[in-house]
Design a protein around this motif. Sequence first.
Motif, PDB file in Angstrom:
ATOM      1  N   GLY A   1       8.295  50.243 -13.590  1.00  0.00           N
ATOM      2  CA  GLY A   1       9.194  49.240 -13.014  1.00  0.00           C
ATOM      3  C   GLY A   1      10.593  49.829 -12.895  1.00  0.00           C
ATOM      4  O   GLY A   1      10.759  51.017 -12.613  1.00  0.00           O
ATOM      5  N   ARG A   2      11.590  48.988 -13.154  1.00  0.00           N
ATOM      6  CA  ARG A   2      12.978  49.451 -12.957  1.00  0.00           C
ATOM      7  C   ARG A   2      13.294  50.660 -13.834  1.00  0.00           C
ATOM      8  O   ARG A   2      13.854  51.640 -13.375  1.00  0.00           O
ATOM      9  N   ILE A   3      12.948  50.578 -15.121  1.00  0.00           N
ATOM     10  CA  ILE A   3      13.289  51.687 -16.023  1.00  0.00           C
ATOM     11  C   ILE A   3      12.353  52.875 -15.788  1.00  0.00           C
ATOM     12  O   ILE A   3      12.803  54.004 -15.588  1.00  0.00           O
ATOM     13  N   GLY A   4      11.035  52.605 -15.806  1.00  0.00           N
ATOM     14  CA  GLY A   4      10.073  53.695 -15.648  1.00  0.00           C
ATOM     15  C   GLY A   4      10.343  54.499 -14.387  1.00  0.00           C
ATOM     16  O   GLY A   4      10.308  55.737 -14.399  1.00  0.00           O
ATOM     17  N   PHE A  14       1.228  54.986 -15.189  1.00  0.00           N
ATOM     18  CA  PHE A  14       0.155  54.009 -15.396  1.00  0.00           C
ATOM     19  C   PHE A  14       0.807  52.636 -15.303  1.00  0.00           C
ATOM     20  O   PHE A  14       1.715  52.310 -16.074  1.00  0.00           O
ATOM     21  N   ASP A  15       0.389  51.867 -14.337  1.00  0.00           N
ATOM     22  CA  ASP A  15       0.969  50.518 -14.154  1.00  0.00           C
ATOM     23  C   ASP A  15      -0.047  49.723 -13.365  1.00  0.00           C
ATOM     24  O   ASP A  15      -0.635  50.245 -12.410  1.00  0.00           O
ATOM     25  N   TYR A  16      -0.264  48.449 -13.721  1.00  0.00           N
ATOM     26  CA  TYR A  16      -1.252  47.707 -12.929  1.00  0.00           C
ATOM     27  C   TYR A  16      -0.733  47.367 -11.541  1.00  0.00           C
ATOM     28  O   TYR A  16      -1.489  47.010 -10.666  1.00  0.00           O
ATOM     29  N   LEU A  44       6.742  43.888 -23.523  1.00  0.00           N
ATOM     30  CA  LEU A  44       5.813  43.463 -24.571  1.00  0.00           C
ATOM     31  C   LEU A  44       5.244  42.099 -24.194  1.00  0.00           C
ATOM     32  O   LEU A  44       5.995  41.152 -23.926  1.00  0.00           O
ATOM     33  N   HIS A  45       3.929  42.026 -24.102  1.00  0.00           N
ATOM     34  CA  HIS A  45       3.251  40.749 -23.885  1.00  0.00           C
ATOM     35  C   HIS A  45       1.857  40.857 -24.477  1.00  0.00           C
ATOM     36  O   HIS A  45       1.529  41.901 -25.082  1.00  0.00           O
ATOM     37  N   GLU A  46       1.047  39.811 -24.309  1.00  0.00           N
ATOM     38  CA  GLU A  46      -0.284  39.815 -24.941  1.00  0.00           C
ATOM     39  C   GLU A  46      -1.080  41.078 -24.583  1.00  0.00           C
ATOM     40  O   GLU A  46      -1.858  41.570 -25.380  1.00  0.00           O
ATOM     41  N   ASN A  73       9.350  55.715 -27.039  1.00  0.00           N
ATOM     42  CA  ASN A  73       9.210  54.269 -26.821  1.00  0.00           C
ATOM     43  C   ASN A  73      10.573  53.590 -26.918  1.00  0.00           C
ATOM     44  O   ASN A  73      11.121  53.425 -28.009  1.00  0.00           O
ATOM     45  N   THR A  74      11.103  53.237 -25.753  1.00  0.00           N
ATOM     46  CA  THR A  74      12.343  52.451 -25.735  1.00  0.00           C
ATOM     47  C   THR A  74      12.046  51.056 -25.179  1.00  0.00           C
ATOM     48  O   THR A  74      12.972  50.323 -24.831  1.00  0.00           O
ATOM     49  N   ALA A  75      10.739  50.719 -25.076  1.00  0.00           N
ATOM     50  CA  ALA A  75      10.379  49.415 -24.478  1.00  0.00           C
ATOM     51  C   ALA A  75      10.422  48.332 -25.556  1.00  0.00           C
ATOM     52  O   ALA A  75      11.384  47.563 -25.613  1.00  0.00           O
TER      53      ALA A  75
HETATM   54  P1  NAD Z   1      10.359  45.772 -15.015  1.00  0.00           P
HETATM   55  O1  NAD Z   1       9.865  44.381 -15.015  1.00  0.00           O
HETATM   56  O2  NAD Z   1      11.217  46.242 -13.882  1.00  0.00           O
HETATM   57  O3  NAD Z   1       9.128  46.788 -15.116  1.00  0.00           O
HETATM   58  C1  NAD Z   1       8.090  46.620 -16.017  1.00  0.00           C
HETATM   59  C2  NAD Z   1       6.854  47.300 -15.442  1.00  0.00           C
HETATM   60  O4  NAD Z   1       5.843  47.312 -16.442  1.00  0.00           O
HETATM   61  C3  NAD Z   1       6.293  46.585 -14.213  1.00  0.00           C
HETATM   62  O5  NAD Z   1       6.112  47.528 -13.165  1.00  0.00           O
HETATM   63  C4  NAD Z   1       4.969  46.020 -14.712  1.00  0.00           C
HETATM   64  O6  NAD Z   1       3.975  45.965 -13.705  1.00  0.00           O
HETATM   65  C5  NAD Z   1       4.610  47.042 -15.789  1.00  0.00           C
HETATM   66  N1  NAD Z   1       3.626  46.553 -16.749  1.00  0.00           N
HETATM   67  C6  NAD Z   1       3.524  45.322 -17.321  1.00  0.00           C
HETATM   68  N2  NAD Z   1       2.453  45.285 -18.126  1.00  0.00           N
HETATM   69  C7  NAD Z   1       1.873  46.497 -18.061  1.00  0.00           C
HETATM   70  C8  NAD Z   1       0.734  47.056 -18.691  1.00  0.00           C
HETATM   71  N3  NAD Z   1      -0.066  46.335 -19.497  1.00  0.00           N
HETATM   72  N4  NAD Z   1       0.441  48.346 -18.418  1.00  0.00           N
HETATM   73  C9  NAD Z   1       1.207  49.059 -17.553  1.00  0.00           C
HETATM   74  N5  NAD Z   1       2.289  48.593 -16.933  1.00  0.00           N
HETATM   75  C10 NAD Z   1       2.623  47.318 -17.206  1.00  0.00           C
HETATM   76  O7  NAD Z   1      11.111  45.958 -16.406  1.00  0.00           O
HETATM   77  P2  NAD Z   1      12.192  47.059 -16.805  1.00  0.00           P
HETATM   78  O8  NAD Z   1      13.547  46.592 -16.431  1.00  0.00           O
HETATM   79  O9  NAD Z   1      11.713  48.390 -16.327  1.00  0.00           O
HETATM   80  O10 NAD Z   1      12.096  46.970 -18.393  1.00  0.00           O
HETATM   81  C11 NAD Z   1      10.882  47.267 -19.050  1.00  0.00           C
HETATM   82  C12 NAD Z   1      10.985  46.897 -20.518  1.00  0.00           C
HETATM   83  O11 NAD Z   1      11.907  47.767 -21.177  1.00  0.00           O
HETATM   84  C13 NAD Z   1      11.566  45.492 -20.780  1.00  0.00           C
HETATM   85  O12 NAD Z   1      10.609  44.485 -20.672  1.00  0.00           O
HETATM   86  C14 NAD Z   1      12.082  45.639 -22.195  1.00  0.00           C
HETATM   87  O13 NAD Z   1      11.056  45.328 -23.118  1.00  0.00           O
HETATM   88  C15 NAD Z   1      12.427  47.116 -22.310  1.00  0.00           C
HETATM   89  N6  NAD Z   1      13.896  47.330 -22.366  1.00  0.00           N
HETATM   90  C16 NAD Z   1      14.417  47.941 -23.459  1.00  0.00           C
HETATM   91  C17 NAD Z   1      15.789  48.122 -23.558  1.00  0.00           C
HETATM   92  C18 NAD Z   1      16.410  48.825 -24.747  1.00  0.00           C
HETATM   93  O14 NAD Z   1      17.608  48.665 -24.984  1.00  0.00           O
HETATM   94  N7  NAD Z   1      15.662  49.611 -25.480  1.00  0.00           N
HETATM   95  C19 NAD Z   1      16.624  47.664 -22.536  1.00  0.00           C
HETATM   96  C20 NAD Z   1      16.050  47.097 -21.410  1.00  0.00           C
HETATM   97  C21 NAD Z   1      14.676  46.913 -21.338  1.00  0.00           C
END
Ligand code: NAD
Length: 358
Positions: free
Chosen positions: A171-174, A192-194, A229-231, A253-255
Amino acid sequence: MKILAILYKGGNAATSEPRLLGTVENQLGIRKWLESQGHEYIVSDSKEGADSDFQKHIADAEILITTPFHPGYLTADLVAKAKKLKLCVTAGVGSDHIDLNAAVKNGIQVLEVSGSNVVSVAEHVVMSILLLVRNFVPAHEMIERGDWMVSDIARNAFDLEGKVVGTIGAGRIGYRVLQRLMPFDCKELLYFDYAPLPEAAAKAVNARRVEDLKDFVSQCDVITVNCPLHEGTLGLVNADLLKHFKKGAWLVNTARGAICDKDAVAAALASGHLNGYAGDVWNVQPAPKDHVLRTAKNTLGGGNGMVPHYSGTTLDAQARYASGTKSIIENYLSGKAQEPQNIIVGIGKFETKAYGQR
Ligand code: NAD
């Protein structure tokens, strides 16, 4: 109207640095503005237990502001007590500390400041990958100790060039991580992303999608976790999945902490199956003093790049998420439509697919 904010304590740093907006002391910079409109604004870092300010004030707050850095965990039990609550605003990105299903059921909207810190985190990811691959932390610790033994460090230091790097979540970060890795001439960038990236976006970073997670991890030298993070992602990186990692792989892991099983990660480091683990997120925050990932090491006594949760709270990020929080509240108070990308839960329904395919 009562507005409750659970923020982290800033101490001396916050009194001398007003740009630390996400702290209890600096209150996201919105106190005057809210009070000038007659609202009551309660700000506290006290969030655990029945006597906490969080539990006391949630009963009659209409708006709750939280941050992922010092998460006020809004459980289903607390939602049941929050009779007046209409809006939860996450000052930052990642609203897993809110029981989103309970929010949907109770007509509570959940919004976050999407995109506010995604560059901040992507930069931290690239830094963490480099510090693990290049064995940086033990090298610096050696210098502080007054020692000098190049071979002890060089025996486990590599180049990122020529390695396969993959992101779980693009997504945005990846995606920004993939963009930032391009000049390093990695052997391959995988994701890897659905949700597949649009063809042009995948082509622009020369990234290949791998649809099976075990297959994906088995091809990567470095894995970075960037999904919410979700189910479907709780404990996703567990002992079973780690068996499919390449021996000596590095994991960043910064998620969210709970996406990786802390004990399985520590065991994989101790056995040498993982060469390093870095990041800033913990399954409970603040992390207890004896949390295994504070001190877990690889077989050579290095490989730990863990820091407190700060990658998304640089001063630049704080300016963005504080102003984004203000806009969300302004929209709510004036009845203006919210920016669609900020809505995680609208009234009675999920508006995002990022928290699982619903
Ligand atoms: P985003 O919504 O832009 O992207 C998330 C991506 O993850 C989406 O493309 C989604 O399809 C994918 N995804 C969801 N479930 C999945 C799964 N089971 N397998 C593979 N891919 C999956 O979000 P983002 O802005 O990129 O942020 C991602 C996460 O990073 C946030 O939800 C948050 O938990 C974490 N984050 C951490 C910090 C920090 O300070 N460490 C800051 C911002 C965000």
